[in-house]
Each structure stands twice: as C-alpha cells, then as structure tokens.
Design an enzyme around this catalytic site. Structure first.
Site, mmCIF file in Angstrom:
data_model
loop_
_atom_site.group_PDB
_atom_site.id
_atom_site.type_symbol
_atom_site.label_atom_id
_atom_site.label_comp_id
_atom_site.label_asym_id
_atom_site.label_seq_id
_atom_site.Cartn_x
_atom_site.Cartn_y
_atom_site.Cartn_z
ATOM 1 N N ASN A 113 0.820 -1.221 0.000
ATOM 2 C CA ASN A 113 0.000 0.000 0.000
ATOM 3 C C ASN A 113 0.854 1.270 0.000
ATOM 4 O OD1 ASN A 113 -1.978 -1.889 0.169
ATOM 5 N ND2 ASN A 113 -2.623 -1.394 2.263
ATOM 6 N N HIS A 159 -18.518 35.984 -30.510
ATOM 7 C CA HIS A 159 -19.673 35.246 -31.065
ATOM 8 C C HIS A 159 -19.362 34.696 -32.459
ATOM 9 C CE1 HIS A 159 -22.061 37.234 -27.865
ATOM 10 N NE2 HIS A 159 -21.316 38.283 -28.176
ATOM 11 N N SER A 280 -7.980 12.909 -48.512
ATOM 12 C CA SER A 280 -9.166 12.083 -48.405
ATOM 13 C C SER A 280 -8.981 10.900 -49.343
ATOM 14 C CB SER A 280 -10.391 12.894 -48.820
ATOM 15 O OG SER A 280 -11.399 12.020 -49.285
ATOM 16 N N GLU A 293 -8.109 17.946 -35.386
ATOM 17 C CA GLU A 293 -9.360 17.276 -35.011
ATOM 18 C C GLU A 293 -9.131 16.212 -33.939
ATOM 19 O OE1 GLU A 293 -12.115 16.890 -38.797
ATOM 20 O OE2 GLU A 293 -10.038 16.515 -39.306
HETATM 21 N N1 ARG Z 1 -1.628 -3.477 -7.488
HETATM 22 C C1 ARG Z 1 -2.000 -2.733 -6.334
HETATM 23 C C2 ARG Z 1 -2.436 -1.331 -6.724
HETATM 24 O O1 ARG Z 1 -2.131 -0.927 -7.774
HETATM 25 C C3 ARG Z 1 -0.858 -2.619 -5.387
HETATM 26 C C4 ARG Z 1 -1.268 -2.531 -3.964
HETATM 27 C C5 ARG Z 1 -1.934 -3.792 -3.548
HETATM 28 N N2 ARG Z 1 -2.233 -3.777 -2.181
HETATM 29 C C6 ARG Z 1 -3.049 -4.674 -1.644
HETATM 30 N N3 ARG Z 1 -3.294 -4.597 -0.394
HETATM 31 N N4 ARG Z 1 -3.648 -5.577 -2.380
HETATM 32 O O2 ARG Z 1 -3.091 -0.646 -6.000
#
Ligand code: ARG
Length: 462
Positions: A113, A159, A280, A293
C-alpha cells in the site's frame, strides 16, 4: 486449481481462482512503474541497513539484484508473470530467484500500500516535469509563429462574428497565456505529489525505527507524509494531474478548433503544410486538419479520465482499497495523450502557412471599425451611449447602400453627426489596432513588448 509447472507461488494469489487472478492482476500495465518501484525498493533497502534493521550484506545483495532486474527489464528479458499480480510481486519473486532467501528481507517494514503510493507519486512528479517541458515547447512554437508573422492583421471575433481588428501575434499570445497557467497547474500538482508515503506501512505506520527522511531524500521527495492513513488512501495528486491535463487539453482544443476553421475554404487564413494535412481517400482536393481534429477529440478522452478517477475515489472508505488500482490506466493514457498532443502541436504551429493578405482583407471587409467610429465621436465629447446609437444608424445606412464604411464620403458621415471631419476618412484597421495602446492591448509596440517578455519568461523557467 491445478498447480502450474515451475510456478512460483505468489504470497497473495496462492489458491486463487484462475478467473479471479486474471481479473485482479495489473502487471500488464503497472510494469510501466518498474523504474519507480525499483528506486523505491533500493532506497528502502539502504535505509533498512543503515538503521540496523537488516544486515548490510543483505542490503547490498538486494540492491545488486534489483540493478540486474532493471537491466533485464530494459533488455526485454524479464519474465513477467501474470500469476504474480503486479509489478511489486514480480520484482520480488525475481529477486528471490537471483539472490535467494535474503530477498525476503526487502519487504520488512513495508506494505504494497505504501509502496504503490510511492511509485505513483514518483511517476506523477516525473509526468508533471514532462508536461511543463511539453508546454514550454508549444509556447516557444507559438512565439515562433507570432514572430514570423509580426505585422499580420486579422479580424478578432466575438460570437464568431468579426468584432475588431487585432494583430495575429496578439491572438497567438492569448494561447501563450493559457499555457502559462497550465504550466503553473502542473507545477502545483508536482509540489503536492512531492511527499513520501513509504513508512506508512499498510495504513498505521511501522513498528521499526525507520529513517523516513533518508528515504525521502534518496528518492528526491522534499518531505514525508504526515499521516499514515492519508498516505496510503490519497490519490489527490492523480486527480490534480488529470485536472491540469484536462485544462491544458481544453486550451489546445480551442486552438485546434481555430485551426480547423482557419484552414477551411471559408476562412483560408492558414494552409496546413503537407506534413500535417491528410488527404481524403475519395476526394483528391481535400487537405484535412486531422491532427487538430484528433487533439480536439482526445480532449474528450482526457476529460473522461478525470471523471473516472473522481468517481473511483468518491465512495472509498479509508484507507487502501483495491479500487485504487484503477488509478493507473487512465493516468497513463492521459499522460501519453497530453504529452503527444503538446509535442505534435509544437511541430505543427511553426509549419502553418499564414495568409496575411487574406486575413487582413477579412478584417477590412466588414464593419469592424464601427467601435472606432464611436470612439471618434466620444473623443469629441459625444456621450458613449449616444455615439453608439449614431454609429448604429450609420452602419445600417452603409449596409443599405451596399457600401463599406471606408466607402462613405465625408458628406455622408456628416449626415449622422456634424462632428465628423476629414480625419475620419483615414481611419483603417491599422489605425484601429495602433489606437489600442494599453497594457495588454493589440497596438504593435505593445505586442512587440509582449513577445519579448514572453520569450524572457520562457527562458526563466528553463
Ligand atoms: N496493485 C496494487 C495497486 O495498484 C498494489 C497494492 C496492492 N495492495 C493490496 N493490499 N492488495 O493498487
């Protein structure tokens, strides 16, 4: 699920249903974060050794192994495995193959995390730097185009009706200003992304005596996060990147729209060079402004990516949720889109062939000097509202006669106000432009100075 031969069991995916595995794996796209992930791991391993949390020998072989892994990835020889889910686990498993048991010490005092939050911040900071550079390139291109067409006069519009004559360079400088603000937004975004999450652990912090400041400075972060829960849950910097990119694309898209208009037969203000016009398949005479575009079209996609991340985040309880994995593909897409758009426009703009005569003729062939005529009377002490009404009648008269304002005689002018004198006959687009001599106005000396100042600003940010 049948055990696959030679399979290294993921610490997280063991026994996972094959469909669930496919559904949750992100390695197909998060491999793009490999450099950031390796940098984070190397800094983390060094810090663990420095703090006596792992042995120096272990850290050394971890760092050596990670360096080898970088080479493998860059040579295209790294065995990416879907069953290992993501970039973090792929690298860790490969490290284990290379250095054995010691690899298992790398993940001490860390969670995926805070690891992914770190990777994403490093990626976003780099992308901000790239965007600022890309914007600079397009700004320089606008200035080159303006310099090459210094005297060119065009009708300024409101405009989409011809309103008042302006210098073409002045019009281009409007885009320079927009891009300047965009650059500021990317810098702002970078300054908030610039905060190290590592050390937050899964969400609560870490029980080890970490030196977070050391890791931050190794990775080029200027500070560490102040709250571990926020550190793993926060993706505001991703939202900000999208918002900055959406705004920049919106600006490029407005210019793209003008290029589409200007290159049409109806306007014919510019001609797209062969290198930027497509033919084209059935109409041989066509020169299509496809680049403009597509920039306009892709702006929509970038807006969509902004909505996607906002929507992903809006219902998430703290702290990390797997939904956050959905932050990646839209961000990569937006980064690629905005950078390639800026780069392509930087090349296209100086190549535009501007038809100054045609633009000036469009500025002359209309009643655009009506405001100047009103101002003329105001200078002779007519109240502005009254002058406005007099000129309204004069224009209606000229229209009825099928004449341009410049085609009226002094006698005809005088029918509407006795204050008109000979000098009204010399009023033309150049006089109108020259008269707008206020800071930020279109008078040639102001625009020359604005161009110089713009160059100067570009040099300062370099
Ligand atoms: N692949 C996960 C993401 O991109 C990484 C973190 C995963 N953490 C977990 N507790 N499963 O967020």
């Amino acid at each position: 699920m049948p055990e696959r031969k030679g399979r290294i069991d993921s610490p997280t995916a063991r026994g996972l249903d094959e469909r669930a595995l496919k559904y949750t794996a992100s390695i197909a796209y998060d491999r793009r974060l490999y450099r950031h992930d390796l940098a984070g791991s190397i800094a983390h391993a060094r810090m663990l050794a420095k703090q006596g949390i792992i042995a120096g020998d272990d850290a050394e072989s971890i760092v050596r192994g990670l360096d080898e892994i970088r080479d493998e990835i860059e040579r295209g020889e790294f065995p990416f495995r879907e069953e290992l889910e993501d970039i973090h686990l792929n690298i860790e498993a490969r490290l284990q193959e290379k250095i054995g048991e010691g690899a298992g010490r790398l993940h001490t005092a860390r969670s995926r995390n805070d690891q992914i939050a770190t990777d994403m911040r490093l990626f976003a900071m780099e992308a901000c730097d790239d965007a600022v550079l890309g914007i600079r390139g397009m700004q320089a291109a606008l200035l080159d185009l303006a310099d090459a067409n210094q005297g060119a006069v065009m009708p300024g519009y409101t405009h989409l009706q011809r309103a008042q004559p302006v210098l073409f360079a002045h019009h281009l400088l409007a885009y320079f200003e927009m891009l300047d603000r965009d650059s500021g937004r990317f810098r702002d975004c970078r300054s908030r992304a610039d905060e190290l999450p590592l050390g937050a652990g899964a969400l609560a912090g870490s029980p080890y005596p970490l030196d977070r400041e050391f890791v931050a400075s190794e990775l080029g972060f200027s500070r560490v996060s102040r709250n571990s829960i926020d550190a793993v849950a926060d993706r505001d910097f991703v939202v900000e990147f999208h918002a900055s990119a959406a705004t920049a694309m919106m600006h490029v898209s407005r210019l793209a729209e003008e290029i589409v208009l200007w290159s049409s037969d109806e306007f014919s203000f510019v001609c797209l060079p062969d290198a930027f016009a497509t033919g084209s398949s059935i109409m041989p005479q066509k020169r299509n402004p496809d680049v403009a575009e597509l920039a306009r079209g892709r702006t929509g996609r970038v807006y969509g990516n902004l909505m996607a991340i906002l929507t992903t985040l809006k219902g998430l309880p703290l702290a990390y949720n797997r939904d956050l994995q959905e932050d990646k593909q839209p961000l990569f897409d937006t980064v690629d889109t905005v950078l390639s758009t800026l780069e392509t426009f930087a090349a296209l703009l100086p190549a535009l062939q501007v038809d100054g005569e045609r633009m000036e003729a469009a500025a002359r062939n209309s009643y655009m000097l009506a405001t100047d005529l009103a101002d003329y009377l105001v200078l002779k002490r007519t109240p502005f509202r009254q002058a406005h009404q007099i000129i309204g009648e004069l224009v209606r008269y000229a229209e009825g006669e099928g004449k341009a304002l410049s085609g009226l005689s002094l006698e005809e002018y005088r029918r509407f106000s006795p204050l008109f004198d000979d000098d009204v006959l010399t009023l033309d687009v150049h006089a109108s432009i020259a008269a707008r001599d206020v800071p930020g106005g279109t008078a040639p000396p102001r625009v020359t100075e604005a161009l110089r100042a713009a160059r100067e600003r570009l040099r300062e940010v370099a």
